[in-house]
Design a protein around this motif. Sequence first.
Motif, PDB file in Angstrom:
ATOM      1  N   HIS A  12       0.812  -1.219   0.000  1.00  0.00           N
ATOM      2  CA  HIS A  12       0.000   0.000   0.000  1.00  0.00           C
ATOM      3  C   HIS A  12       0.845   1.269   0.000  1.00  0.00           C
ATOM      4  O   HIS A  12       0.632   2.169  -0.827  1.00  0.00           O
ATOM      5  N   VAL A  13       1.807   1.366   0.910  1.00  0.00           N
ATOM      6  CA  VAL A  13       2.583   2.596   1.021  1.00  0.00           C
ATOM      7  C   VAL A  13       3.446   2.847  -0.217  1.00  0.00           C
ATOM      8  O   VAL A  13       3.442   3.964  -0.750  1.00  0.00           O
ATOM      9  N   PRO A  14       4.192   1.844  -0.726  1.00  0.00           N
ATOM     10  CA  PRO A  14       4.953   2.111  -1.954  1.00  0.00           C
ATOM     11  C   PRO A  14       4.076   2.503  -3.145  1.00  0.00           C
ATOM     12  O   PRO A  14       4.427   3.404  -3.903  1.00  0.00           O
ATOM     13  N   SER A  15       2.924   1.843  -3.297  1.00  0.00           N
ATOM     14  CA  SER A  15       2.052   2.184  -4.426  1.00  0.00           C
ATOM     15  C   SER A  15       1.484   3.589  -4.263  1.00  0.00           C
ATOM     16  O   SER A  15       1.371   4.340  -5.245  1.00  0.00           O
ATOM     17  N   ALA A  16       1.156   3.988  -3.031  1.00  0.00           N
ATOM     18  CA  ALA A  16       0.607   5.328  -2.793  1.00  0.00           C
ATOM     19  C   ALA A  16       1.656   6.401  -3.058  1.00  0.00           C
ATOM     20  O   ALA A  16       1.394   7.397  -3.745  1.00  0.00           O
ATOM     21  N   LEU A  17       2.857   6.209  -2.506  1.00  0.00           N
ATOM     22  CA  LEU A  17       3.913   7.206  -2.707  1.00  0.00           C
ATOM     23  C   LEU A  17       4.357   7.269  -4.158  1.00  0.00           C
ATOM     24  O   LEU A  17       4.563   8.355  -4.717  1.00  0.00           O
ATOM     25  N   MET A  18       4.486   6.118  -4.798  1.00  0.00           N
ATOM     26  CA  MET A  18       4.942   6.109  -6.188  1.00  0.00           C
ATOM     27  C   MET A  18       3.860   6.579  -7.159  1.00  0.00           C
ATOM     28  O   MET A  18       4.171   7.028  -8.254  1.00  0.00           O
ATOM     29  N   SER A  19       2.600   6.492  -6.761  1.00  0.00           N
ATOM     30  CA  SER A  19       1.543   7.062  -7.611  1.00  0.00           C
ATOM     31  C   SER A  19       1.712   8.573  -7.700  1.00  0.00           C
ATOM     32  O   SER A  19       1.509   9.174  -8.760  1.00  0.00           O
ATOM     33  N   MET A  20       2.121   9.188  -6.584  1.00  0.00           N
ATOM     34  CA  MET A  20       2.395  10.626  -6.601  1.00  0.00           C
ATOM     35  C   MET A  20       3.705  10.932  -7.314  1.00  0.00           C
ATOM     36  O   MET A  20       3.823  11.914  -8.048  1.00  0.00           O
ATOM     37  N   GLY A  21       4.709  10.067  -7.095  1.00  0.00           N
ATOM     38  CA  GLY A  21       5.982  10.261  -7.785  1.00  0.00           C
ATOM     39  C   GLY A  21       5.843  10.152  -9.287  1.00  0.00           C
ATOM     40  O   GLY A  21       6.440  10.938 -10.037  1.00  0.00           O
ATOM     41  N   ALA A  22       5.041   9.186  -9.737  1.00  0.00           N
ATOM     42  CA  ALA A  22       4.818   9.023 -11.170  1.00  0.00           C
ATOM     43  C   ALA A  22       4.081  10.237 -11.747  1.00  0.00           C
ATOM     44  O   ALA A  22       4.374  10.687 -12.857  1.00  0.00           O
ATOM     45  N   TYR A  23       3.122  10.766 -10.972  1.00  0.00           N
ATOM     46  CA  TYR A  23       2.403  11.944 -11.469  1.00  0.00           C
ATOM     47  C   TYR A  23       3.348  13.137 -11.586  1.00  0.00           C
ATOM     48  O   TYR A  23       3.284  13.902 -12.552  1.00  0.00           O
ATOM     49  N   LEU A  24       4.236  13.293 -10.609  1.00  0.00           N
ATOM     50  CA  LEU A  24       5.197  14.386 -10.673  1.00  0.00           C
ATOM     51  C   LEU A  24       6.111  14.231 -11.887  1.00  0.00           C
ATOM     52  O   LEU A  24       6.388  15.214 -12.588  1.00  0.00           O
ATOM     53  N   ALA A  25       6.570  12.998 -12.141  1.00  0.00           N
ATOM     54  CA  ALA A  25       7.407  12.747 -13.317  1.00  0.00           C
ATOM     55  C   ALA A  25       6.635  13.050 -14.606  1.00  0.00           C
ATOM     56  O   ALA A  25       7.182  13.643 -15.550  1.00  0.00           O
ATOM     57  N   MET A  26       5.365  12.666 -14.646  1.00  0.00           N
ATOM     58  CA  MET A  26       4.527  12.942 -15.808  1.00  0.00           C
ATOM     59  C   MET A  26       4.364  14.445 -16.011  1.00  0.00           C
ATOM     60  O   MET A  26       4.433  14.954 -17.146  1.00  0.00           O
ATOM     61  N   ALA A  27       4.170  15.184 -14.914  1.00  0.00           N
ATOM     62  CA  ALA A  27       4.001  16.631 -15.005  1.00  0.00           C
ATOM     63  C   ALA A  27       5.288  17.313 -15.453  1.00  0.00           C
ATOM     64  O   ALA A  27       5.255  18.286 -16.215  1.00  0.00           O
ATOM     65  N   ILE A  28       6.442  16.814 -14.984  1.00  0.00           N
ATOM     66  CA  ILE A  28       7.724  17.372 -15.430  1.00  0.00           C
ATOM     67  C   ILE A  28       7.900  17.158 -16.925  1.00  0.00           C
ATOM     68  O   ILE A  28       8.337  18.064 -17.653  1.00  0.00           O
ATOM     69  N   ALA A  29       7.564  15.960 -17.405  1.00  0.00           N
ATOM     70  CA  ALA A  29       7.631  15.687 -18.847  1.00  0.00           C
ATOM     71  C   ALA A  29       6.697  16.617 -19.612  1.00  0.00           C
ATOM     72  O   ALA A  29       7.056  17.136 -20.686  1.00  0.00           O
TER      73      ALA A  29
END
Length: 255
Positions: A60-77
């Motif tokens: 749960h915690v890795p998927s929750a944190l990485m869901s935000m990390g992936a969104y940040l990476a997507m926004a940077i792109a």
Amino acid sequence: MWSWLHPYAKTERAYALCNTLLPWFVWGALLTLIVGTVWGLMFAPSDYQQGDSFRIIYIHVPSALMSMGAYLAMAIAAFVGLVWQWRTAFMTMIAIAPVGAVMTFISLFTGAAWGKPMWGTWWVWDARLTSQLILLFLYLGVIALYKSFDDKQQAGKASGVMALVGVINLPIIHYSVEWWNTLHQGATITKFAKPSIAPEMLWPLLINLVGFALFIAAVSAVRLKNEILRRELHRPWVIKLLSESQQQGDNHRAV
């Protein structure tokens, strides 16, 4: 300062970079996920209050944190694509989006499974849960908006703007447990000075965090490669690459 990044605006260089990094992402993800998951589910001690049910934290915690990390990476792109008009940046954005959406769904599903024994219900309109659900809708919105345009450059611009606007939801997710009265527990591993979790429970969680990040990177790299090939089918280097791949396949079948 950013001159090292400019060559990757070319699709051929971006494709080659994916090929270079992909084996590292794949093997790193396999190693860390196996170690972190087995350690957490089988060898970490039980929680004194929640017993073994707390072990869902390692998903749960890795998927929750990485869901935000992936969104940040997507926004940077998306930002890079909008500012410098790089097609590869928009391709990267849309390559990450479905992977981030899946991570967000996993976090919501495992959160509901964890919430049932802890709170007595699968779902409450809690600030953290609701803002995480909004994150899933943002991912789906970016994907849907991108698919709605025939001109993929215009699609990238439109969905890129949406991705950037959605960044405002990330601090809301993170600070929701502090800003509002919520059932969701407060920060644990993000309190770096003194994490609210025993070291023997913390280490497998940190390893799984790395594993989830590498998994997202690996799947996104594969999707980016496919997106580049799909968009660049008319390019000589893609025609040559596909021709060589077909020849290798024919040689293997002949052997």
